[in-house]
Design an enzyme around this catalytic site. Structure first.
Site, PDB file in Angstrom:
ATOM      1  N   GLU A  11       0.788  -1.236   0.000  1.00  0.00           N
ATOM      2  CA  GLU A  11       0.000   0.000   0.000  1.00  0.00           C
ATOM      3  C   GLU A  11       0.819   1.285   0.000  1.00  0.00           C
ATOM      4  O   GLU A  11       0.481   2.229   0.715  1.00  0.00           O
ATOM      5  CB  GLU A  11      -0.923  -0.029   1.219  1.00  0.00           C
ATOM      6  CG  GLU A  11      -0.202   0.026   2.595  1.00  0.00           C
ATOM      7  CD  GLU A  11       0.161  -1.320   3.185  1.00  0.00           C
ATOM      8  OE1 GLU A  11       0.332  -2.297   2.419  1.00  0.00           O
ATOM      9  OE2 GLU A  11       0.276  -1.411   4.424  1.00  0.00           O
ATOM     10  N   HIS A  20      -8.050  -4.008  -1.166  1.00  0.00           N
ATOM     11  CA  HIS A  20      -7.285  -4.099   0.077  1.00  0.00           C
ATOM     12  C   HIS A  20      -6.237  -2.982   0.166  1.00  0.00           C
ATOM     13  O   HIS A  20      -6.189  -2.243   1.151  1.00  0.00           O
ATOM     14  CB  HIS A  20      -6.624  -5.484   0.158  1.00  0.00           C
ATOM     15  CG  HIS A  20      -5.787  -5.698   1.377  1.00  0.00           C
ATOM     16  ND1 HIS A  20      -6.265  -6.325   2.507  1.00  0.00           N
ATOM     17  CD2 HIS A  20      -4.509  -5.358   1.660  1.00  0.00           C
ATOM     18  CE1 HIS A  20      -5.316  -6.360   3.415  1.00  0.00           C
ATOM     19  NE2 HIS A  20      -4.231  -5.779   2.932  1.00  0.00           N
ATOM     20  N   GLU A  21      -5.421  -2.862  -0.858  1.00  0.00           N
ATOM     21  CA  GLU A  21      -4.352  -1.853  -0.799  1.00  0.00           C
ATOM     22  C   GLU A  21      -4.937  -0.441  -0.768  1.00  0.00           C
ATOM     23  O   GLU A  21      -4.424   0.439  -0.077  1.00  0.00           O
ATOM     24  CB  GLU A  21      -3.375  -2.015  -1.969  1.00  0.00           C
ATOM     25  CG  GLU A  21      -2.762  -3.410  -2.129  1.00  0.00           C
ATOM     26  CD  GLU A  21      -2.238  -4.035  -0.848  1.00  0.00           C
ATOM     27  OE1 GLU A  21      -1.881  -3.302   0.090  1.00  0.00           O
ATOM     28  OE2 GLU A  21      -2.205  -5.285  -0.783  1.00  0.00           O
ATOM     29  N   HIS A  54      -6.003   0.494   2.678  1.00  0.00           N
ATOM     30  CA  HIS A  54      -4.874   0.912   3.523  1.00  0.00           C
ATOM     31  C   HIS A  54      -4.660   2.432   3.475  1.00  0.00           C
ATOM     32  O   HIS A  54      -3.973   2.983   4.345  1.00  0.00           O
ATOM     33  CB  HIS A  54      -3.578   0.237   3.078  1.00  0.00           C
ATOM     34  CG  HIS A  54      -3.315  -1.104   3.694  1.00  0.00           C
ATOM     35  ND1 HIS A  54      -3.299  -1.315   5.053  1.00  0.00           N
ATOM     36  CD2 HIS A  54      -3.021  -2.307   3.131  1.00  0.00           C
ATOM     37  CE1 HIS A  54      -3.000  -2.592   5.302  1.00  0.00           C
ATOM     38  NE2 HIS A  54      -2.831  -3.217   4.145  1.00  0.00           N
ATOM     39  N   GLU A 110      -3.724  -4.425   9.299  1.00  0.00           N
ATOM     40  CA  GLU A 110      -4.214  -5.462   8.379  1.00  0.00           C
ATOM     41  C   GLU A 110      -5.632  -5.953   8.679  1.00  0.00           C
ATOM     42  O   GLU A 110      -6.389  -6.253   7.765  1.00  0.00           O
ATOM     43  CB  GLU A 110      -3.229  -6.634   8.334  1.00  0.00           C
ATOM     44  CG  GLU A 110      -1.845  -6.263   7.791  1.00  0.00           C
ATOM     45  CD  GLU A 110      -1.853  -5.693   6.370  1.00  0.00           C
ATOM     46  OE1 GLU A 110      -2.855  -5.878   5.650  1.00  0.00           O
ATOM     47  OE2 GLU A 110      -0.851  -5.055   5.986  1.00  0.00           O
ATOM     48  N   ASP A 162       8.649  -9.658  10.828  1.00  0.00           N
ATOM     49  CA  ASP A 162       8.184 -10.469   9.710  1.00  0.00           C
ATOM     50  C   ASP A 162       7.656 -11.832  10.180  1.00  0.00           C
ATOM     51  O   ASP A 162       6.724 -12.379   9.607  1.00  0.00           O
ATOM     52  CB  ASP A 162       9.362 -10.672   8.759  1.00  0.00           C
ATOM     53  CG  ASP A 162       8.901 -10.935   7.343  1.00  0.00           C
ATOM     54  OD1 ASP A 162       8.050 -10.163   6.869  1.00  0.00           O
ATOM     55  OD2 ASP A 162       9.375 -11.908   6.735  1.00  0.00           O
ATOM     56  N   TYR A 199      -4.788 -10.485   9.855  1.00  0.00           N
ATOM     57  CA  TYR A 199      -5.766 -10.158   8.811  1.00  0.00           C
ATOM     58  C   TYR A 199      -7.151 -10.699   9.164  1.00  0.00           C
ATOM     59  O   TYR A 199      -8.132  -9.960   9.195  1.00  0.00           O
ATOM     60  CB  TYR A 199      -5.356 -10.785   7.469  1.00  0.00           C
ATOM     61  CG  TYR A 199      -4.098 -10.221   6.860  1.00  0.00           C
ATOM     62  CD1 TYR A 199      -2.842 -10.561   7.350  1.00  0.00           C
ATOM     63  CD2 TYR A 199      -4.159  -9.365   5.765  1.00  0.00           C
ATOM     64  CE1 TYR A 199      -1.689 -10.066   6.771  1.00  0.00           C
ATOM     65  CE2 TYR A 199      -3.004  -8.871   5.173  1.00  0.00           C
ATOM     66  CZ  TYR A 199      -1.771  -9.216   5.679  1.00  0.00           C
ATOM     67  OH  TYR A 199      -0.634  -8.717   5.111  1.00  0.00           O
TER      68      TYR A 199
END
Ligand code: BES
Ligand code: ZN
Length: 646
Positions: A312, A336-337, A340, A359, A417, A425
C-alpha cells in the site's frame, strides 16, 4: 422553483469537486500542527506511552526525532547500489546532544550538518534483524546530511536483470520497505510511529523511469549526469516504511480522473483492463469512511518477483502481476491496498506488535468495498474463504491456545516479519465484523469514519483503539464492553465465542458438489466451468487431501488445472498435487515457482514439497537452485528458513 436551490447547490458541489480533483483537500492536507520553531512543514506527534515503544527501532524520538527526509540518490545497476545523500530535518528536545537513526548495511562516507560541517557519528553493534544504530552528535544542528551507499544485498531492494522483466531488454529496480527493510537504503528513524514528510531526487539511466510513493514533480524527468532525474515529494507525514521506489521501462495508463496504472509496456494493456474498476473502488471507499486524502491513487504492476500480492505505498500501490487473471477475479487485492489509504497509511500501527490494526481493519474495509462494487453474495464467498484460512492458520500456529494466535503480538527478539501471519488479517477482520454486528452497521460505520478522521496522520496502538472504542462507540457502557470481550479479542489466543458467524450459505452448491465427488460421484456432475474463482477455490480446498491418481488426472484434464492462468487456482491445485505426490503436475509446479516470486505462493509450495520426504525434497532442491537467485530477499529469506527447519 422548488428544485432550483437544490440544483444550484449541486452545481456548486460539482465545481468544488472538480477544483479539488486529485489534490488533497486543504483542510486535511496537514495533520494537527505541533509548534515547530522555524519549520513550516507539518509535524505529526509521536506517542510516548509504553505500549507505543517500538522495540524494532534504535530511535529515541523523545530525545531527537526526524521530521523530514530529503533524498538525493543515483541508481547504479552495475554495482547494485543507490548512492548519494539523505538530509534529515531534526527536532531535538532541549539539551539533546545526539540523534539515533536506524541503518542496516549502509556504507557511510560522511555526516555533516546542513552547512556542510562535519558531525561526529558512530555506528553501533549490528543486530542480525535490526541492523545498527547510527548515532550522530548534533552539536546544535537542525539538519543532518549523510553521504552513503546502500549495500548490494540491501534487503529492501531488488535489482532485476533484463531477463527478469516482461520486456527482457532493460533492468528494473524496486523497493519493499515494510516492515523494517527501508533502513537498508534510507538512514532515518525507521519506526512506523515516527511519521516523516519526504522529498527525493532519483537519477536512473535512460530510458528508465523512476516512480515513487509521493507526488510526481517531474513526469518527464530532468536531464542529469548519468541519466535522468525524477523528483517526488510527500508533504503529508508518513511512516517511513511507506517510502517506496521503482525504476524500469514503464508505461502509464489513466484509469480515471484520479487514478492510473504503471507497468512495463508489455503488461500495460492487461493491467489497465484488469484494474478498470479502481476509480469506482475509490468512490465506494470514500462513501464508507470519508475522503481519500492522498490526491491521486496510482498503481504499478511490478515484475513477477515482487514478493507480495500488493503493498500500500501511498499514492502508488505496488502490485504483483499474478493478479492479472484476465477476468478481474483477483481485484480484491486492489480494494485491500486502497483501503490501507485509511487503515495503515492514515492511521498507522505505532509498532509492529499492533500490525493487526493495519491489516485487520484493512481486510474488513476491503470486503466492504467489494460488497459495494460486486454485491453481497460474491463478497460473502470471499469472507467465507478468509474464514477457512483463519481456521487453517489457527492450526498451523499451534491451535487456539497458542500465543501466536493473539492479535497484539509479543515480538521480543524476533523479526517482525515472523509474527505477521493471517491471524492479523482474518482474526482482526472477524473482530471488526463482530463489533459491527453488535452495534449495527449504521452506528459502526459512523464510528469507524470518525476514527479515521480523529486519528488521521497519527500512530495508533491497541490500547488507544480500545479507549477510543469505549469512549466514542460504547460511550462508557461497560456492560456492553464486557459482553463483547474486547480484551480477550486483542490480548488472548484463539477466537472468542462471540465471533460473528461467517456467511454459512456462501458455498452451499459447491460444498454439495465436493461432497458428492468425494463420495465417488462423476466429474461430469461438477459444474466447475460455471463457478466463480472463489467457488473453484473452495471446491479444490475442500476435496479430501488424499485422492487416487486417476481422480487427480481427471480433475486436471477436465478443468485444465495445470494450465490455469489464474494464480490462486493454480496454487490450490499444485498444493493438492504435491500432497498426493502427483508427478504429472511437477512440470507445472516447476514453471510456476520459476516464473514468479510471490511469497504467499512460493513458501507454502516449498514447505509442502519438503514435507513429502524422499519424493518432495529432491524436487524442492532442484527447483529452488534455479529459482532462488530470482527471488526478492523477503521470499528467499522465508524459504531458506522453511527448508532448513523442515
Ligand atoms: N501490507 C501488506 C503487505 C505486507 C505485509 C508487507 C507484511 C510486508 C509485511 C499488504 O497490504 C497485504 O496485505 N498484501 C496481501 C494482499 C491482501 C489482499 C491480503 C498480499 O501480499 O498477499
Ligand atoms: Zn494489507
Amino acid at each position: 422553483m422548488k428544485t432550483f436551490p437544490r440544483l444550484a447547490r449541486s452545481a456548486a458541489l460539482v465545481a468544488a469537486v472538480l477544483v479539488a480533483a486529485c489534490s488533497p483537500a486543504k483542510y486535511d492536507e496537514q495533520p494537527k500542527q505541533e509548534a515547530a520553531a522555524g519549520t513550516a512543514r507539518a509535524v505529526a506527534p509521536v506517542l510516548t506511552t509504553p505500549d507505543a515503544k517500538d522495540i524494532h527501532s534504535f530511535a529515541r524520538p523523545e530525545v531527537a526525532r526526524v521530521t523530514h527526509v530529503a533524498l538525493d540518490l543515483a541508481a547504479d545497476f552495475a554495482a547494485k547500489r543507490l548512492a548519494g545523500t539523505a538530509t534529515l530535518d531534526v527536532q531535538a528536545a532541549p539539551g539533546a546532544e545526539e540523534i539515533v537513526l536506524d541503518s542496516k548495511g549502509l556504507e557511510i562516507a560522511a555526516v555533516t550538518n546542513g552547512e556542510g560541517q562535519k558531525l561526529q557519528y558512530t555506528v553501533g553493534q549490528a543486530d542480525p534483524n535490526l541492523g545498527a544504530p547510527l548515532t550522530v552528535r548534533l552539536n546544535g544542528a537542525q539538519q543532518v546530511r549523510i553521504s552513503y551507499k546502500s549495500a548490494p544485498e540491501a534487503a529492501a531492494l531488488q535489482w532485476l536483470d533484463p531477463e527478469q522483466t516482461a520486456g527482457k531488454k532493460h533492468p528494473f529496480l524496486f523497493s519493499q520497505g515494510q516492515a523494517i527493510l527501508n533502513r537498508t537504503w534510507i538512514p532515518t528513524q525507521d519506526s512506523p510511529g515516527i511519521r516523516q514528510t519526504w522529498e527525493a531526487r532519483i537519477v536512473v539511466p535512460a530510458p528508465l523511469r523512476a516512480v515513487m510513493s509521493g507526488e510526481d514533480l517531474t513526469p518527464k524527468g530532468e536531464e542529469a549526469k548519468g541519466g535522468r532525474a525524477y523528483r517526488y515529494r510527500m508533504n503529508q507525514p508518513v511512516a517511513p516504511y511507506l517510502i517506496a521506489l521503482a525504476a524500469g521501462d514503464l508505461a502509464f495508463r489513466e484509469l480515471g480522473a484520479c487514478s492510473g496504472v504503471y507497468a512495463e509496456p508489455a503488461t500495460i494493456a492487461a493491467a489497465a483492463r484488469e484494474f478498470s474498476d479502481t476509480e469506482r473502488m475509490i468512490t465506494a471507499a470514500e462513501e464508507l469512511y470519508g475522503p481519500y486524502r492522498w490526491g491521486r491513487y496510482d498503481m504499478i504492476v511490478l515484475p513477477p518477483s515482487f514478493p507480495f500480492g500488493g503493498m500500500e505505498n501511498p499514492r502508488l500501490t505496488f502490485l504483483t502481476p499474478t493478479l492479472l487473471a484476465g477476468d478481474k477475479s483477483l481485484v480484491a487485492t486492489v480494494a485491500h491496498e486502497l483501503a490501507h489509504s485509511w487503515s495503515g497509511n492514515l492511521v498507522t500501527n505505532a509498532t509492529w506488535a499492533d500490525f493487526w490494526l493495519n491489516e485487520g481493519f484493512t481486510t474488513y474495509f476491503q470486503s466492504r468495498i467489494m460488497e459495494k462494487l460486486y454485491g453481497k453474495e460474491a463478497t460473502d464467498r470471499e469472507i467465507a474463504l478468509g474464514w477457512d484460512e483463519l481456521q487453517e492458520t489457527m492450526n498451523d500456529q499451534g491451535g487456539p491456545a497458542s500465543p501466536r494466535t493473539v492479535l497484539h503480538l509479543d515480538l521480543k527478539g524476533v523479526d517482525p516479519d515472523e509474527g505477521m501471519t493471517e491471524i492479523a488479517y482474518e482474526k482482526g477482520a472477524a473482530f471488526l465484523r463482530t463489533l459491527e454486528q453488535a452495534v449495527g452497521r449504521e452506528r459502526w460505520d459512523a464510528y469507524l469514519r470518525s476514527y479515521f478522521d480523529r486519528h488521521a496522520f497519527q500512530p495508533m496502538t491497541a490500547q488507544l483503539f480500545l479507549a477510543d472504542l469505549r469512549d466514542k462507540l460504547l460511550r462508557g457502557d461497560t456492560a456492553v464492553g464486557q459482553q463483547l470481550r474486547l480484551e480477550d479479542w486483542i490480548y488472548k489466543p484463539g477466537i472468542p465465542a462471540n465471533v460473528a458467524a461467517a456467511p454459512a450459505q456462501a458455498f452451499a452448491e459447491v460444498d454439495g458438489a465436493s461432497r458428492a465427488y468425494a463420495a465417488g460421484g462423476l466429474i461430469s456432475e461438477v459444474s466447475f466451468a460455471g463457478w466463480s474463482t472463489s467457488e473453484r477455490l473452495r471446491f479444490l480446498n475442500d476435496l479430501p487431501r488424499k485422492l487416487p491418481k486417476e481422480r487427480l488426472a481427471e480433475l486436471d484434464r477436465n478443468f485444465r488445472l495445470s494450465d490455469s492462468t489464474n494464480s490462486e487456482l493454480l496454487f490450490a491445485w499444485l498444493r493438492l498435487a504435491i500432497e498426493n505426490r502427483y508427478d504429472p503436475a511437477v512440470p507445472a509446479l516447476d514453471r510456476f515457482l520459476t516464473s514468479m516470486g510471490r511469497r504467499k505462493f512460493v513458501a507454502p509450495l516449498f514447505e509442502a514439497l519438503a514435507a513429502q520426504g524422499e519424493w518432495g525434497r529432491p524436487i524442492a532442491t532442484r527447483i529452488y537452485a534455479k529459482a532462488r537467485p530470482t527471488y526478492h530477499a523477503v521470499t528467499s529469506g522465508t524459504v531458506d528458513k522453511a527448508l532448513a527447519t523442515s
